[in-house]
Structure formats: structure tokens, C-alpha cells
Design a protein around this motif. Structure first.
Motif, mmCIF file in Angstrom:
data_model
loop_
_atom_site.group_PDB
_atom_site.id
_atom_site.type_symbol
_atom_site.label_atom_id
_atom_site.label_comp_id
_atom_site.label_asym_id
_atom_site.label_seq_id
_atom_site.Cartn_x
_atom_site.Cartn_y
_atom_site.Cartn_z
ATOM 1 N N ASP A 244 -14.742 -6.636 -5.007
ATOM 2 C CA ASP A 244 -13.414 -6.726 -5.616
ATOM 3 C C ASP A 244 -12.928 -5.408 -6.200
ATOM 4 O O ASP A 244 -11.719 -5.222 -6.374
ATOM 5 C CB ASP A 244 -13.408 -7.811 -6.701
ATOM 6 C CG ASP A 244 -13.437 -9.219 -6.113
ATOM 7 O OD1 ASP A 244 -12.993 -9.381 -4.963
ATOM 8 O OD2 ASP A 244 -13.906 -10.143 -6.800
ATOM 9 N N ASP A 245 -13.845 -4.483 -6.546
ATOM 10 C CA ASP A 245 -13.399 -3.162 -6.995
ATOM 11 C C ASP A 245 -12.709 -2.430 -5.852
ATOM 12 O O ASP A 245 -11.586 -1.934 -6.007
ATOM 13 C CB ASP A 245 -14.582 -2.345 -7.507
ATOM 14 C CG ASP A 245 -15.017 -2.770 -8.903
ATOM 15 O OD1 ASP A 245 -14.136 -3.007 -9.743
ATOM 16 O OD2 ASP A 245 -16.223 -2.878 -9.145
ATOM 17 N N GLN A 246 -13.363 -2.344 -4.699
ATOM 18 C CA GLN A 246 -12.696 -1.721 -3.555
ATOM 19 C C GLN A 246 -11.542 -2.602 -3.067
ATOM 20 O O GLN A 246 -10.606 -2.131 -2.416
ATOM 21 C CB GLN A 246 -13.682 -1.434 -2.424
ATOM 22 C CG GLN A 246 -14.190 -2.620 -1.648
ATOM 23 C CD GLN A 246 -15.227 -2.228 -0.589
ATOM 24 O OE1 GLN A 246 -15.871 -1.192 -0.673
ATOM 25 N NE2 GLN A 246 -15.390 -3.076 0.418
ATOM 26 N N GLY A 247 -11.580 -3.885 -3.460
ATOM 27 C CA GLY A 247 -10.504 -4.803 -3.098
ATOM 28 C C GLY A 247 -9.163 -4.436 -3.698
ATOM 29 O O GLY A 247 -8.119 -4.814 -3.162
ATOM 30 N N VAL A 248 -9.179 -3.711 -4.821
ATOM 31 C CA VAL A 248 -7.910 -3.231 -5.394
ATOM 32 C C VAL A 248 -7.199 -2.347 -4.376
ATOM 33 O O VAL A 248 -5.988 -2.461 -4.157
ATOM 34 C CB VAL A 248 -8.161 -2.455 -6.703
ATOM 35 C CG1 VAL A 248 -6.880 -1.836 -7.219
ATOM 36 C CG2 VAL A 248 -8.785 -3.373 -7.755
ATOM 37 N N GLY A 249 -7.964 -1.467 -3.731
ATOM 38 C CA GLY A 249 -7.401 -0.616 -2.693
ATOM 39 C C GLY A 249 -7.046 -1.391 -1.438
ATOM 40 O O GLY A 249 -6.029 -1.122 -0.784
ATOM 41 N N VAL A 250 -7.881 -2.378 -1.088
ATOM 42 C CA VAL A 250 -7.612 -3.209 0.085
ATOM 43 C C VAL A 250 -6.280 -3.943 -0.080
ATOM 44 O O VAL A 250 -5.444 -3.963 0.833
ATOM 45 C CB VAL A 250 -8.761 -4.216 0.313
ATOM 46 C CG1 VAL A 250 -8.404 -5.208 1.422
ATOM 47 C CG2 VAL A 250 -10.057 -3.489 0.675
ATOM 48 N N LEU A 251 -6.067 -4.522 -1.247
ATOM 49 C CA LEU A 251 -4.808 -5.246 -1.496
ATOM 50 C C LEU A 251 -3.609 -4.306 -1.478
ATOM 51 O O LEU A 251 -2.520 -4.682 -1.013
ATOM 52 C CB LEU A 251 -4.884 -5.983 -2.835
ATOM 53 C CG LEU A 251 -5.801 -7.219 -2.863
ATOM 54 C CD1 LEU A 251 -5.986 -7.718 -4.292
ATOM 55 C CD2 LEU A 251 -5.214 -8.328 -1.983
ATOM 56 N N ALA A 252 -3.801 -3.078 -1.964
ATOM 57 C CA ALA A 252 -2.708 -2.094 -1.922
ATOM 58 C C ALA A 252 -2.340 -1.772 -0.475
ATOM 59 O O ALA A 252 -1.150 -1.667 -0.127
ATOM 60 C CB ALA A 252 -3.115 -0.828 -2.662
#
Length: 355
Positions: free
Chosen positions: A254-262
């Protein structure tokens, strides 16, 4: 007097204990008089048992803790939870080394703990294999070592190993996708992994693949990131550009998910269901909001370091896990990997970490 425990040099495969309470029930038969006597005896003994519980202050113990640098929310939560836990116990003298992603520096930190004569070392290695020799050195010096999250090469390098369930994370994510696919074997499944060289990433991917195979699905597109926001955005952008159609996307972290969602927002894509990993608070808020592609996340507990410190304290004070019949702390404790959705998010969000 320093507290020491006897270290076994034998291997104990298969001793896996979930972080779910085990309730032992006992029954007895006898006369009415015996039953009354037992009841009276139990009533008299109950206050003493309560007074002597595991949380009661015991002998002072010095515990060293070392973990990688807090370069993302999950890792920061690991150390924060350790500090918060230690504050609850006046009999714990916690020594926290500065977080580092330099293996040689982490080895030096453990050697310092050994030279300082701590009672226990709780270690989340940056690299489990590289940290194994110095952990063995600590054990040979009579220091209790608790291995957290990333396993040593040799089980004799730790008295206890506390793990999340990486393979189980993949299984949970895959099972959720199968349920949502509803028998559609033509569904396109994509995966954004973490650091591919880490066994934990390999285990997550294998669990995902195995679960998908049970419903006739497989991974159609896969990219690896680095557990960071920047890498998540970069990898997701490339994946979305190369794949015209996606039905389900599992992102390991979910940390890298911030970038994925962006990246998903920038691409204007919303045709698929996304599943996260680790269980951050911001991911859970997205799930609560239910306005985007993120519909679920799989828990990977950030309590592992704190659990390790608590278990080290029990061992040093010659206590056991009171919900188990076993009189010793187990060799291996593996935590559960539940799926969080809109239906149960309220149960988990208060203990989630911030990305």
C-alpha cells in the motif's frame, strides 16, 4: 544478574502458531462434593492467577532492537509500535538502533548489542541471509534473538521467529479476485509486485498464482516495483500503457500503492478492481470512500516488531503464552493475512499504519 535462556541447537520444523488465540478447554467428572470443592478452590486461586499475569512487572530486561530505515510507512510503523509497546512495560529497557539499509552497519549494530551485554536482540534484518552469522554469534553468546519478518538462513540463529504470512497474502488476494471474477476465466489479471529479489515478494507472487489457478485464472501482466511511492507510480504507468484491458490488479504494497493510484488517476483508468497489500490507513480510507478502483487490501501486520519484543520479554522472564497449554514460547509465530473490504474495514482501520 543478567537473564539468560538455554538455547537448543536442534531444528524444529513445522511448529507454526497463528496469531489467533487458542482456547484450551478442560473437563472433569466426579461427585457433587468434589465439584463443590473444585469450585471453591478455583475461586480462591483466581485472584492469585490474575495478579501473576504476564503483564505484571517482572525482572528488568534489556532488549536491543534493529530494523531497516523507515523509508516507507509500514517500516516506520514497525519501529513506532516497538517504542509504544516498550513504554507500556517499566521492566523493559529498550535500546533502539538507528534504522539502516546498510547491511554492514546493521551487523555492526548487532555486534554493539552483543558487546553491551543486552539480554535479547529483536532483529528485523535488511537482508536475512547476510544477518544470519551475527545472529548466530549473539545466540552463541547466550543472548536471546528474535527474528522478525525476514528469515535467517539458519533457524538456530533465533530462539523465536515472528513472521507475516507472505504466501498467505498472495493466496488471500488471489481468492478475493476469484470470488469477484465469478467464474469468468477470461478475466485479465495484472500484478505489481515489490522488490523481486526478496523471498517475501516471491512468496506473495507464488501464493497469488496458486490461488488464481484454483479458479482457472493466471497473471497476464506483471511488473515489479520497490515498495516506494515513486517506483509504484513509474511501474504502474508503464503497465497501464502496455495493457489496454485489465479486470483485476493486485498491488503488493500500500505504500507503493500511493504511486500506483496516482498513475491510475493520471491515466484515467477505472475499468478494473484493485486489491492492495499490507493494510495502510490511507488504503482503508479509499476502501471506505468506495469512489475509486481500490476495493480491498490484504493485511500484513506492522505489529511484528512489537510482538517480537513482547515475546523476548516473556522468554527472559521465563513466562509463556498464557492462551496456549504449551509452557514455552513457540519457536515460530506466523500472523494471519485477512482481506479488508468495505464490509469489514471498520474492524481494522484503527490499528492500520499511515503511508
Amino acid at each position: 544478574m543478567r537473564l539468560r535462556t538455554t538455547t537448543s541447537r536442534h531444528r524444529y520444523p513445522g511448529l507454526v502458531v497463528g496469531a489467533v488465540a487458542v482456547l484450551a478447554l478442560s473437563a472433569c467428572t466426579g461427585s457433587a462434593e468434589d465439584a463443590a470443592a473444585d469450585e471453591e478452590s478455583s475461586s480462591d486461586a483466581a485472584p492469585a492467577a490474575a495478579e501473576g499475569g504476564n503483564d505484571e512487572e517482572g525482572d528488568q530486561v534489556t532488549i536491543g532492537f534493529s530494523a531497516p530505515a523507515a523509508d516507507h510507512g509500514w517500516m516506520a510503523a514497525i519501529t513506532n509500535n516497538v517504542r509504544d509497546l516498550a513504554e507500556q512495560y517499566p521492566d523493559i529497557d529498550l535500546q533502539v538502533a538507528e534504522g539502516t539499509n546498510d547491511v554492514n552497519l546493521q551487523i555492526s549494530q548487532v555486534e554493539t548489542f552483543i558487546n553491551d551485554g543486552v539480554d535479547a536482540i529483536v532483529l528485523l534484518p535488511f537482508d536475512g541471509a547476510a544477518m544470519t552469522p551475527v545472529a548466530l554469534k549473539a545466540m552463541e553468546a547466550g543472548i536471546t534473538v528474535v527474528n522478525v519478518d525476514r528469515e535467517f538462513d539458519d533457524p538456530n540463529a533465533a530462539r523465536v521467529t515472528v513472521l507475516g504470512d507472505n504466501y498467505g497474502m498472495g493466496v488471500s488476494a488471489g481468492q478475493y479476485v476469484c470470488e469477484q471474477a465469478g467464474g469468468n476465466e477470461d478475466a485479465v489479471v495484472a500484478e505489481i509486485a515489490g522488490i523481486d529479489s526478496l523471498p517475501l515478494t516471491q512468496d506473495r507472487s507464488q501464493g497469488f498464482e496458486d490461488a488464481l489457478s484454483e479458479c482457472g485464472l493466471d497473471v497476464d501482466a506483471r511488473q515489479a516495483a520497490e515498495f516506494t511511492v515513486e517506483s509504484g507510480e513509474e511501474v504502474a504507468a508503464a503497465l497501464l500503457q502496455s495493457e489496454e484491458k485489465i479486470d483485476f490488479l493486485w498491488n503488493h504494497d500500500d505504500d507503493q500503492g500511493v504511486g500506483v493510484l496516482a498513475a491510475i488517476e493520471n491515466a484515467g483508468r477505472d475499468e478494473f478492481v484493485m486489491v492492495g497489500g499490507a493494510g495502510s490507513a490511507n488504503a482503508m480510507r479509499e476502501i471506505q470512500d468506495d469512489s475509486g478502483v481500490l476495493k480491498a487490501t490484504v493485511i500484513y501486520p506492522s505489529t511484528q516488531g512489537a510482538d517480537g519484543v513482547k515475546l523476548a520479554r516473556l522468554i527472559l522472564q521465563q513466562k509463556a503464552m498464557t492462551d496456549l497449554v504449551e509452557v514455552e514460547v513457540p519457536r515460530l509465530v506466523q500472523l494471519y493475512a485477512p482481506v479488508v473490504t468495505g464490509d469489514n474495514v471498520d474492524q481494522y482501520i484503527d490499528s492500520a499504519f499511515e503511508s
